[in-house]
Scaffold this active site. Structure first.
Site, short mmCIF file in Angstrom:
data_model
loop_
_atom_site.label_atom_id
_atom_site.label_comp_id
_atom_site.label_asym_id
_atom_site.label_seq_id
_atom_site.Cartn_x
_atom_site.Cartn_y
_atom_site.Cartn_z
N HIS A 24 0.79 -1.39 0.01
CA HIS A 24 -0.25 -0.09 -0.03
C HIS A 24 0.83 1.50 0.11
O HIS A 24 2.13 1.09 0.34
CB HIS A 24 -0.94 0.02 1.25
N GLU A 89 2.51 -0.77 4.45
CA GLU A 89 2.47 0.63 4.16
C GLU A 89 3.60 1.30 3.90
O GLU A 89 4.46 1.16 4.42
CB GLU A 89 1.51 1.42 5.21
N HIS A 127 -2.47 -3.34 -3.17
CA HIS A 127 -3.75 -3.23 -2.99
C HIS A 127 -4.79 -2.93 -4.18
O HIS A 127 -5.97 -3.76 -4.51
CB HIS A 127 -3.91 -1.97 -2.22
N ASP A 137 -3.44 1.82 -4.71
CA ASP A 137 -1.96 2.03 -4.48
C ASP A 137 -1.55 0.68 -4.41
O ASP A 137 -2.38 -0.38 -4.65
CB ASP A 137 -2.15 2.38 -2.80
#
Length: 219
Positions: A24, A89, A127, A137
């Protein structure tokens, strides 16, 4: 590795263990803002790791647990992606390149995760791959080819003599490669292009079939 525990997690369902890694971007101005949100019980979102632009790796959830990062989606016909995956992330707003220290740290982390859980490179996804149309993303600026060259993500398919193929043929090949979410043709094409041909626009062409050829998303 730094530890910053988030309360936003739960048990993986049905005894599942990680078979996927989902990448992400945070879409926030700073890593600290992202950490604050990922640790806010009211937000009900989290990820196992966050990688800062300068390469610092923050662990928020133990890999044994189910983080809340993927939401509704599907990959290779499998749902409940949160129970099947580890979420990473990347501190990036989605509008600028990913920093070299950040990419290097991601490579180190991915090697460890793939080895620890015996996850194949083909199961390192974005994602946007498992939630086409809903998410974009890690975005068009992410260097998937770099990860593929290092054996940390799937290779695109090879050139093939694609002729007289239709949108239905494209959907069949895309599903075989893992893009099984129930979306319309336009959304599916956008998701495949985001992964393999970022920046491509217009109607379906032979070039869109090439990444989905005989070696599409191979380990």
């Amino acid at each position: 590795m730094q530890w910053h525990p988030s309360p936003n997690f739960g048990p993986r369902k049905d005894g599942l263990t990680p078979t996927l890694v989902v990448l992400h971007y945070t879409a926030m101005h700073t890593a600290q803002a992202a950490i604050n949100r990922l640790c806010d019980p009211a937000a009900e979102v989290s990820a196992h790791y966050l990688i800062c632009r300068k390469g610092a790796v923050i662990q928020l959830i133990d890999e044994e647990h189910r983080a809340w990062h993927a939401g509704v989606g599907e990959w290779h016909g499998q749902t409940d992606i949160n129970s099947r995956s580890i979420g990473i992330e990347l501190d990036n707003g989605g509008d600028h390149p990913f920093a070299e220290p950040q990419m290097a740290a991601l490579e180190t982390l991915l090697r460890a995760i793939l080895d620890r859980w015996q996850i194949t490179p083909g199961n390192v996804i974005g994602h946007s791959d498992m939630a086409p149309g809903r998410k974009i993303d890690p975005g068009p600026g992410f260097d998937w080819a770099r990860l593929a060259r290092k054996g940390l993500a799937a290779r695109a398919g090879c050139d093939h003599d694609f002729k007289n193929l239709t949108a239905a043929d494209f959907r069949t090949l895309a599903r075989q490669a893992g893009f099984t979410a129930d979306v319309d043709d336009e959304t599916l094409l956008a998701a495949v292009r985001l992964r393999f041909r970022p920046g491509a626009t217009g109607p379906l062409t032979a070039q869109d079939f090439t990444p989905l050829g005989p070696k599409a998303l191979s380990p």
